[in-house]
Design a protein around this motif. Structure first.
Motif, PDB file in Angstrom:
ATOM      1  N   SER A  21      35.201  -9.993 -56.739  1.00 58.50           N
ATOM      2  CA  SER A  21      33.882  -9.876 -57.348  1.00 58.50           C
ATOM      3  C   SER A  21      33.081 -11.170 -57.191  1.00 58.50           C
ATOM      4  CB  SER A  21      34.024  -9.525 -58.829  1.00 58.50           C
ATOM      5  OG  SER A  21      32.780  -9.482 -59.449  1.00 58.50           O
ATOM      6  N   ILE A  24      31.832 -10.845 -53.525  1.00 60.61           N
ATOM      7  CA  ILE A  24      30.986  -9.687 -53.229  1.00 60.61           C
ATOM      8  C   ILE A  24      29.688  -9.688 -54.036  1.00 60.61           C
ATOM      9  CG2 ILE A  24      30.910  -7.172 -53.394  1.00 60.61           C
ATOM     10  CD1 ILE A  24      33.873  -7.166 -52.673  1.00 60.61           C
ATOM     11  N   SER A  31      28.765 -13.846 -60.372  1.00 58.51           N
ATOM     12  CA  SER A  31      29.805 -14.455 -59.562  1.00 58.51           C
ATOM     13  C   SER A  31      30.521 -15.556 -60.339  1.00 58.51           C
ATOM     14  CB  SER A  31      29.178 -15.011 -58.289  1.00 58.51           C
ATOM     15  OG  SER A  31      30.151 -15.528 -57.441  1.00 58.51           O
TER      16      SER A  31
END
Length: 167
Positions: A21, A24, A31
């Motif tokens: 995560s 991405i 983030s």
């Protein structure tokens, strides 16, 4: 399956999902928050390995201080989509190729490593306990510990002197 194994697999899955995560996520705040979750999962692994000191220091230093710093920096930056330059498709392709090459290197390194028969000492050993670390630090390594404290003190004094010259 014991509770320790269940906790290990839960922390492993949590670390992998939150680390993915981090990479991405398009929003930098999400983030950083995912990176904090990754640090918590890694600290859980340290505690499972009977390294309580490293686990707590990981939580305090990384999840606490550094991630707060990252959040402040991200909040202070101007992250408008209009100001961000668009990346070339060749640059994106080069990133994918270099990431794939790095993954191949990791796979080759893990393939040649031998972990059969190597089990972490978690129940009987007191390797990672804070008491054992403190005894080793202040008995066998007291001179390097004191030298590093003098080095940190001189760095702090130097930072204050450099900061005061601007006034």
């Amino acid at each position: 399956m014991s509770a320790t194994q269940i906790l290990f697999w839960f922390l492993s899955a949590l670390a992998i999902v939150s680390a993915l995560s981090v990479v991405i996520s398009k929003n930098p705040v999400y983030s950083v928050l995912s990176l904090i979750i990754t640090f918590f999962a890694v600290s859980g692994h340290y505690i499972l390995l009977n390294a309580q000191f490293i686990g707590i220091v990981n939580l305090i230093v990384y999840a606490g201080a550094i991630m707060v710093l990252f959040l402040f920096v991200i909040m202070l930056m101007n992250l408008n989509q209009d100001n961000e330059p668009q990346k070339n498709k060749w640059l994106k392709m080069a990133g994918v190729v270099s990431g794939g090459c790095l993954m191949l290197v990791f796979v080759a390194a893990f393939k040649t490593s031998e972990v059969n028969g190597k089990i972490a000492q978690t129940i009987d050993g007191n390797i990672g306990l804070t008491e054992t670390l403190g005894k080793a630090l202040f008995n066998e390594y007291v001179v390097p510990f004191e030298i590093s404290s003098i080095l940190f003190l001189s760095a702090m004094v130097g930072a204050v002197v450099i900061g005061k010259k601007g006034d």
